[in-house]
Design an enzyme around this catalytic site. Structure first.
Site, mmCIF file in Angstrom:
data_model
loop_
_atom_site.group_PDB
_atom_site.id
_atom_site.type_symbol
_atom_site.label_atom_id
_atom_site.label_comp_id
_atom_site.label_asym_id
_atom_site.label_seq_id
_atom_site.Cartn_x
_atom_site.Cartn_y
_atom_site.Cartn_z
ATOM 1 N N ASP A 317 0.839 -1.196 0.000
ATOM 2 C CA ASP A 317 0.000 0.000 0.000
ATOM 3 C C ASP A 317 0.880 1.255 0.000
ATOM 4 O O ASP A 317 1.410 1.599 1.028
ATOM 5 C CB ASP A 317 -0.972 -0.001 1.184
ATOM 6 C CG ASP A 317 -0.320 -0.383 2.509
ATOM 7 O OD1 ASP A 317 0.735 -1.055 2.521
ATOM 8 O OD2 ASP A 317 -0.884 -0.016 3.557
ATOM 9 N N GLU A 501 12.342 1.397 7.534
ATOM 10 C CA GLU A 501 11.284 0.558 6.962
ATOM 11 C C GLU A 501 11.567 0.138 5.523
ATOM 12 O O GLU A 501 11.262 -0.985 5.118
ATOM 13 C CB GLU A 501 9.975 1.341 7.033
ATOM 14 C CG GLU A 501 8.764 0.600 6.502
ATOM 15 C CD GLU A 501 7.528 1.479 6.472
ATOM 16 O OE1 GLU A 501 6.428 0.915 6.335
ATOM 17 O OE2 GLU A 501 7.655 2.716 6.576
#
Length: 555
Positions: A317, A501
């Site tokens: 996403d 991340e």
């Protein structure tokens, strides 16, 4: 933004929070089980607070829309809502003050500063307790769902457990010798399956309407490496519940139609897609979704919201992978796409169920799941294989056509050993030509500002590539990808003393990645896990690898 109409809130209240309940047979659950599951599911904040939730998010009181989604009401939400309805029209009403008086807002934890001179490996080992949380009990109005055992969160804004992230985090925990925590994590996911009939995106009420890539069977595999074959029979009931969730309505859906996470092609082939039980803006990205819908021309908003939510369920996403126009998120059509990686994971789940039933001496069930896995393998190699271009791609089931885009998901049939030798050889060649960049494996070749597109690379995709290529004798390419990513992580750590991340893997400016709906997050669970796996994989036996420079270069 105009206030959402009251009728919309009434409709939202009627939406089911769960897409399907646990199935006690191979395909369907009794009505009483479904009723129990629904009664156990707490309401997410956007339903519980209705128009107040909309008003707070529309006022943009906080930089991150997830902040208010994670806020805990100090009093009964019904009373807070009634008070707001009375006070909001007063001349000097202050919404910010009202929220602060009635909600406990999440507090950012202290930034972890590693001791001076700490190696990358030492830093990761030191991070595990920093990222560990415990929530055996939760406030009755908290969006956080309690879990019986301690768990490791990704880091940053992600204050809860996430489904597919956790598998790659668990790989690192195992490398660090924390098998007790691996056991805890598996037990937590098993408890979610027992309570809700599926593993939600994360342990928040607003994530209950969807899941994420189904990695539970790989988690069981990992634990079995340490504890032996009995693990499979122990978690067989939960493996079955996971399968029943993804395959719900298999006995009802007709050829050429879809239901929830299942699609039945015109020839009767059963394959899976991502889906969310709700078709309203995401609770944690509320105004982003409304803004996307406002820009969409001619699209049904409920359909668009569902596709955005399904994109979140995919873990990617967001990405051009789900778009019909590469630069336009409002063209997202996740629910009409059959993802190659999801179906490869479902193949692994079926193979694991076959093995678990063999261990449990259920020979008929073992044979049945072996047959289902074989059928899925044939379907993947038929519907997802682009013979002209020589790689695996996603399939548009409504148009009955392959999507031509090459993405890092192309390696999942190798990772989960679905591909033939010839398909693996051609896929490896395509990956080497098109996706291997200076700092590792790039996610796609589209640079559009989305975080699951170029120039970003993600730790879980690096590991899937390395494992998949090694399965098919492509050790040199696997090592090249692994080393490029490791060097990227190491160089970023040397400069900034943290793991992040995602990473830029393409061009000269390697380091922390960008794009998406929120700033780059530090921590970071799955990067930690994959980094340790890669370091140990490419160290000479018996040598502790403290720095990437200790690792031999690829051939």
């Amino acid at each position: 933004m105009q206030r959402v109409k009251q009728t919309q809130w009434k409709a939202a209240l009627a939406l089911p929070l769960l897409a399907v309940a646990i199935a006690q047979t191979a395909w369907a659950a009794p009505v009483e089980t479904q009723q129990r599951m629904l009664s156990d599911a707490p309401q997410p904040p956007d339903i519980r607070l209705g128009p107040l939730f909309h008003a707070v998010q529309a006022a943009k009181l906080y930089p991150d829309q997830k902040t208010f989604a994670d806020a805990v009401p100090k009093f009964n939400p019904s009373s807070i809502l009634a008070d707001w309805q009375m006070q909001r029209k007063q001349r000097n009403f202050d919404l910010h003050h009202f929220v602060n008086a009635n909600f406990s807002l999440p507090v950012a934890g202290e930034t972890y500063v590693p001791p001076a001179g700490q190696s990358l490996r030492e830093h990761i080992d030191g991070l595990w307790p920093v990222l560990t949380r415990s929530a055996t009990q939760a406030n009755q109005w908290d969006s956080l769902l309690p879990l019986p055992k301690p768990y490791v969160v990704p880091g940053g804004r992600f204050r809860e457990i996430y489904y597919w992230d956790s598998y790659f985090t668990m790989l690192g925990l195992a490398e660090s010798g924390h098998w007790d925590r691996v056991q805890d994590m598996v037990d937590n996911f098993a408890s979610l399956l027992d309570k809700y009939g599926h593993i939600p995106n994360g342990n928040r009420s607003y994530y209950l309407s969807r899941s994420q890539p189904p990695f539970f069977s790989l988690m069981v595999d990992l634990l079995a490496q340490h504890q032996g074959e009995s693990v499979y029979s122990k978690y067989l009931p939960q493996l079955q519940k996971e399968y029943d969730y993804w395959m719900a309505d298999a006995d009802k859906v007709t050829n050429g139609q879809a239901s929830k996470r299942l699609v039945k092609l015109k020839d009767g082939t059963l394959l899976n897609r991502y889906w969310d039980a709700r078709d309203v803006p995401r609770t944690e990205s509320y105004m982003d979704d409304i803004a996307t819908a406002d820009k969409a021309s001619g699209r049904n908003k409920a359909e668009l919201y569902r596709d955005l939510r399904a994109g979140a369920a995919s873990g990617w996403d967001f990405s051009s992978r789900w778009f019909t126009k590469p630069d336009d998120i409002s063209s997202i059509h996740t629910t009409r796409i059959l993802p190659v990686d999801l179906n490869a994971l479902m193949f692994h789940l079926e193979k694991t169920l076959a093995h678990a039933n063999t261990v449990a001496k259920h020979s008929d069930a073992a044979k049945q799941f072996d047959e289902r896995a074989s059928k899925r393998q044939q379907a993947i190699n038929r519907y997802f294989w682009d013979d002209k271009q020589g790689w695996y791609a996603d399939y548009d089931w409504q148009k009955a056509t392959l999507r031509s885009q090459l993405t890092a998901a192309t390696l999942f049939p190798l990772y989960l050993q679905v591909a033939t030798e010839d398909q693996a050889n051609r896929t490896a060649s395509a990956v080497q030509t098109h996706l291997v960049k200076e700092g590792g494996l790039v996610t796609t070749n589209i640079n559009n500002g989305q975080q699951w597109d170029a120039p970003n690379g993600w730790a879980p995709l690096q590991w899937a590539a390395v494992e998949g290529l090694n399965h098919y004798g492509k050790q040199a390419l696997a090592k090249d990808i692994g080393m490029r990513f490791l060097q990227n992580v190491q160089q970023t750590y040397d400069k900034e003393h943290k793991l992040v991340e995602k990473y830029v893997v393409e061009g000269k400016g390697l380091g922390g990645g960008g794009g998406g709906e929120y700033p780059l997050q530090d921590g970071f669970g799955w990067t930690n896990g994959v980094t340790l796996k890669l370091m140990d994989l490419y160290c000479p036996k018996g040598v502790v690898c403290n720095n990437v420079g200790d690792i031999p270069k690829g051939q």
